[in-house]
Design an enzyme around this catalytic site. Structure first.
Site, short mmCIF file in Angstrom:
data_model
loop_
_atom_site.label_atom_id
_atom_site.label_comp_id
_atom_site.label_asym_id
_atom_site.label_seq_id
_atom_site.Cartn_x
_atom_site.Cartn_y
_atom_site.Cartn_z
N THR A 291 -5.47 3.19 -5.42
CA THR A 291 -4.88 4.03 -6.47
C THR A 291 -3.94 3.20 -7.33
O THR A 291 -3.98 3.26 -8.57
CB THR A 291 -4.14 5.22 -5.82
OG1 THR A 291 -5.06 5.94 -5.00
CG2 THR A 291 -3.57 6.14 -6.87
N CYS B 76 -3.58 -1.10 -2.23
CA CYS B 76 -3.81 0.33 -2.51
C CYS B 76 -4.76 0.46 -3.71
O CYS B 76 -4.48 -0.07 -4.79
CB CYS B 76 -2.47 0.99 -2.82
SG CYS B 76 -2.58 2.72 -3.25
N ASP C 192 0.87 -1.19 0.00
CA ASP C 192 0.00 0.00 0.00
C ASP C 192 0.91 1.23 0.00
O ASP C 192 2.08 1.16 0.35
CB ASP C 192 -0.93 0.02 1.22
CG ASP C 192 -1.86 1.22 1.20
OD1 ASP C 192 -2.29 1.62 0.09
OD2 ASP C 192 -2.14 1.80 2.27
N SER C 193 0.32 2.36 -0.37
CA SER C 193 1.07 3.61 -0.31
C SER C 193 1.42 3.96 1.14
O SER C 193 2.33 4.75 1.39
CB SER C 193 0.26 4.74 -0.94
OG SER C 193 -0.99 4.85 -0.28
N HIS D 181 -8.33 4.19 3.06
CA HIS D 181 -8.55 4.96 4.28
C HIS D 181 -10.02 5.07 4.67
O HIS D 181 -10.34 5.33 5.81
CB HIS D 181 -7.99 6.37 4.12
CG HIS D 181 -6.50 6.43 4.15
ND1 HIS D 181 -5.71 5.65 3.34
CD2 HIS D 181 -5.65 7.17 4.90
CE1 HIS D 181 -4.43 5.93 3.57
NE2 HIS D 181 -4.37 6.85 4.52
N1 DGL Z 1 -3.83 3.96 -0.44
C1 DGL Z 1 -4.50 4.98 -1.21
C2 DGL Z 1 -5.71 4.36 -1.91
O1 DGL Z 1 -6.25 3.37 -1.48
C3 DGL Z 1 -4.99 6.13 -0.35
C4 DGL Z 1 -3.88 6.99 0.19
C5 DGL Z 1 -3.05 7.64 -0.90
O2 DGL Z 1 -3.55 8.55 -1.58
O3 DGL Z 1 -1.91 7.20 -1.05
O4 DGL Z 1 -6.14 4.87 -2.91
#
Ligand code: DGL
Length: 272
Positions: free
Chosen positions: A76, A74, A11-12, A189
Site C-alpha cells: 500500500t 508495504c 511495513d504497516s 499478507h
Molecule cells: N502491508 C499492507 C500491504 O502490503 C497490508 C496490511 C495493511 O493494510 O496495512 O498492502
C-alpha cells in the site's frame, strides 16, 4: 568499497517480515532494522494522505538510525507514497511494486495478469502501470480483496471458511472470461495464504509472491551503489513496532525463531 550500516525495512505491520526473511536468506551479511507501524495498521482502508504521512513518519525514524537504504515492504505504501518518499530522502529506496510487476510480466505466457491488493493499492493502479511499463501488451485485471488482511491478522490461514472467503475474493478474476495465467499477490499478507491461492487457481496459474523478487532487486541495488556489507560482517537485526511488542514477537518468532527476534517498542512522531 563496502558499507556495514543496516538496511531499513518498513511495513504497516508484521506482513513485511516475509520480505525481511527473504532478504536475510539471500544477503546473510547484511544487518537490518525493521519498523512495523502496527499501532496504525491496517493502511489498506486509509486515505492516500494518511498513507503518505504515516509512511514518512516511519521512514524518518529509520533515517534517524543511519540506515544505508530502505525497503518499503508495504505494498500500500509502495503504491501510494513511494514517489513522495523518494523526494524526501537522499538514499536508495526500494518498493515492492516494481519487482513484483517485473516478475509477473515475465511469468505470464498468455499476457494476462490478475493483481490483488488492498483497496488503496488497487485504487492507485500502481501495479497496472508498472506491468504496462514492463510490457504494454499485458492485460491487467485488478481486484481489491479487503477481506483477506483481517483473516491473516486473526491467524486464520486454513479451513473451509477461509477458503470460501479467499475463493469469493478472487472470483472476479478467476471467473472472468479473460483467464489470466498469472496471479500477483500485491499485499504483504497474501503470501501467508499462498497455499490456498495455489489450490484454488490450480497448477496452470503462476502465483507470484513479490518477496523473492524484491530480495533480488535489493541485491542489485546494493551492488550498484557499492553498499554491500563487508563479507566479514557479523550482522545484527532489530525489529521495532509502534504497537504491541508481545503480539509482534509472536509472529516474528514464528518466522525467524526465538533467538533471532529482538523486538523493541518505538514511538514515531504522530503515532503516539
Ligand atoms: N502491508 C499492507 C500491504 O502490503 C497490508 C496490511 C495493511 O493494510 O496495512 O498492502
Amino acid at each position: 568499497m563496502s558499507d556495514p550500516r543496516s538496511i531499513g525495512f518498513f511495513d504497516s505491520g508484521v506482513g513485511g517480515l516475509t520480505v525481511l526473511r527473504e532478504v536475510i536468506r539471500r544477503l546473510p551479511n547484511e544487518s537490518t532494522i525493521y519498523i512495523g507501524d502496527n499501532a496504525r495498521a491496517p493502511y489498506g482502508p486509509r486515505t492516500d494522505d494518511e498513507v503518505k504521512r504515516f509512511s514518512a513518519e516511519c521512514l524518518d525514524e529509520l533515517a534517524s538510525r543511519d540506515v544505508k537504504a530502505i525497503v518499503v515492504a508495504c505494498h500500500t505504501s509502495s503504491a501510494v507514497a513511494l514517489p513522495d518518499l523518494r523526494l524526501r530522502y537522499n538514499m536508495p529506496l526500494l518498493g515492492v511494486v516494481r519487482p513484483g510487476a517485473t516478475a509477473a510480466a515475465l511469468a505470464t505466457r498468455n499476457r494476462r495478469v490478475g493483481v490483488i491488493g488492498t483497496a488503496a493499492t488497487i485504487r492507485s493502479h500502481a501495479y497496472f502501470q508498472a506491468i504496462k511499463e514492463e510490457d504494454p501488451f499485458v492485460e491487467v485485471l485488478e481486484q481489491a480483496t479487503p477481506d483477506l488482511v483481517p483473516l491473516v491478522e486473526a491467524g486464520r490461514l486454513e479451513g473451509p471458511l477461509v477458503e470460501d472467503v479467499v475463493r469469493r475474493s478472487i472470483a472476479p478474476i478467476t471467473d472472468s472470461d479473460r483467464d489470466p495465467d498469472t496471479l500477483l499477490l500485491g499485499c504483504t499478507h497474501y503470501p501467508l495464504l499462498a497455499h490456498m491461492f495455489r489450490e484454488i487457481v490450480g497448477p496452470d496459474v503462476a502465483v507470484i509472491d513479490t518477496a523473492s523478487a524484491t530480495a533480488s532487486a535489493l541485491a542489485h541495488l546494493l551492488e550498484m551503489h557499492d553498499l554491500n556489507a563487508p563479507s566479514t560482517a557479523s550482522p545484527h537485526h532489530v525489529q521495532l513496532t509502534t504497537g504491541d511488542v508481545g503480539a509482534f514477537s509472536v509472529i516474528a518468532e514464528r518466522l525467524f525463531g526465538a533467538e533471532f527476534a529482538r523486538v523493541e517498542p518505538v514511538a514515531v512522531a504522530g503515532a503516539a
